[in-house]
Scaffold this motif. Structure first.
Motif, mmCIF file in Angstrom:
data_model
loop_
_atom_site.group_PDB
_atom_site.id
_atom_site.type_symbol
_atom_site.label_atom_id
_atom_site.label_comp_id
_atom_site.label_asym_id
_atom_site.label_seq_id
_atom_site.Cartn_x
_atom_site.Cartn_y
_atom_site.Cartn_z
ATOM 1 N N GLN A 72 0.830 -1.196 0.000
ATOM 2 C CA GLN A 72 0.000 0.000 0.000
ATOM 3 C C GLN A 72 0.867 1.250 0.000
ATOM 4 N N GLN A 73 1.964 1.242 0.778
ATOM 5 C CA GLN A 73 2.851 2.400 0.830
ATOM 6 C C GLN A 73 3.479 2.664 -0.534
ATOM 7 N N GLU A 76 0.929 4.144 -2.890
ATOM 8 C CA GLU A 76 0.709 5.556 -2.572
ATOM 9 C C GLU A 76 1.839 6.411 -3.133
#
Length: 289
Positions: A72-73, A76
């Motif tokens: 997810q990081q 992003e």
């Protein structure tokens, strides 16, 4: 930075999950050490493939694709990078129009592990780089976490500065500045070529500042602390700072990106003025940069 709702660039070549057929082994440095050395090499300028050429022996085979699921990081950061690239497109399109020119945006290549570029083969350890041969920016997004952990440089505007600096090299390429400088460097001694490289890199810092100025003018995106993030990053990527950090002493003749105070000064000048005509780093005496 306030980026909610902002568009993302479509000039993206997402190669994450592709393997370029490298079989690599470290010569004298572990892979972790290569990443650190690669960050320092990128931040200090020159050929971003130096670490690969000196520290890794590799053989190139075919390109294969495997299923790749980003964290997810990382996703992003990918979206953030696309938004920053879109912003540079908006800013430089407007600035080129003022000069009666047409801006042709670069392509951002996202990769993980290894990649083939128009300037040669690279691994994640080389850090982000711009290749004028194919007009692409190459970034392994893990660089940002390494930048934070190894240099203490963090924050969205610090990361944006990295991308804007590489786009600055693209602007130099389109204006002919980069190619002219590289042509001159090929006929110079190593010491003089390093000084020419400093001029190139300080101008790219200035152009990153020009982008930041107009990004904020157009979108009111900067928040408290953003400017400090970029300026702090400029201060810890000076040749003097990095040489001291890496080897405990400095070698001025080997500087090829500029001292910390120079990098901060040219970045600030671009941020404060937003005037591309004030970014001539090639005419002044070297000592006055």
């Amino acid at each position: 930075m306030r980026l909610n709702g902002r568009r993302q660039s479509s000039n993206i070549d997402d190669r994450r999950g592709q393997r370029s057929g490298f079989s690599a082994k470290a010569g004298g440095l572990g892979i972790g050490g290569l990443i650190i050395a690669g960050i320092i090499t990128w931040l200090m300028g020159g050929n971003p493939l130096d670490v690969l050429n000196s520290g890794v022996s590799s053989s190139l085979g075919g390109t294969t694709t495997e299923e790749y699921v980003p964290t997810q990081q990382e996703e992003e950061l990918a979206q953030f990078s696309k938004q920053i690239l879109a912003s540079t497109e908006d800013v430089w399109t407007e600035e080129f129009n003022k000069m009666g020119l047409t801006y042709e945006p670069p392509t951002l290549v996202l990769f993980n592990g290894a990649v083939q570029s128009g300037c040669g083969n690279a691994t994640a350890s080389t850090g982000p780089f711009y290749c004028s041969a194919d007009e692409c920016l190459y970034i392994d997004l893990s660089f940002f976490s390494q930048m934070r952990s190894n240099l203490g440089s963090d924050g969205d505007f610090a990361y944006a500065y990295v991308i804007a600096h590489e786009v600055g090299h693209h602007v130099q390429h389109l204006l002919g500045t980069l190619d002219n400088a590289h042509s001159k460097m090929s006929r110079m001694s190593q010491s003089d070529a390093n000084k020419e490289s400093v001029r190139i890199e300080l101008q790219a810092d200035f152009l990153a500042g020009v982008w930041g100025h107009h990004e904020n003018r157009m979108f009111n995106s900067l928040e408290e602390g953003d400017l400090e993030e970029a300026i702090n990053t400029a201060s810890v990527i000076g040749d003097d700072y990095l040489q001291k950090k890496a080897q405990g002493y400095v070698v001025p003749d080997a500087f090829n990106h500029g001292r910390s105070d120079q990098r901060m000064r040219w970045l600030k000048k671009g941020l404060q003025t937003g005037d591309i005509s004030l970014g001539d780093t090639f005419s002044p005496a070297y000592s006055s940069l």
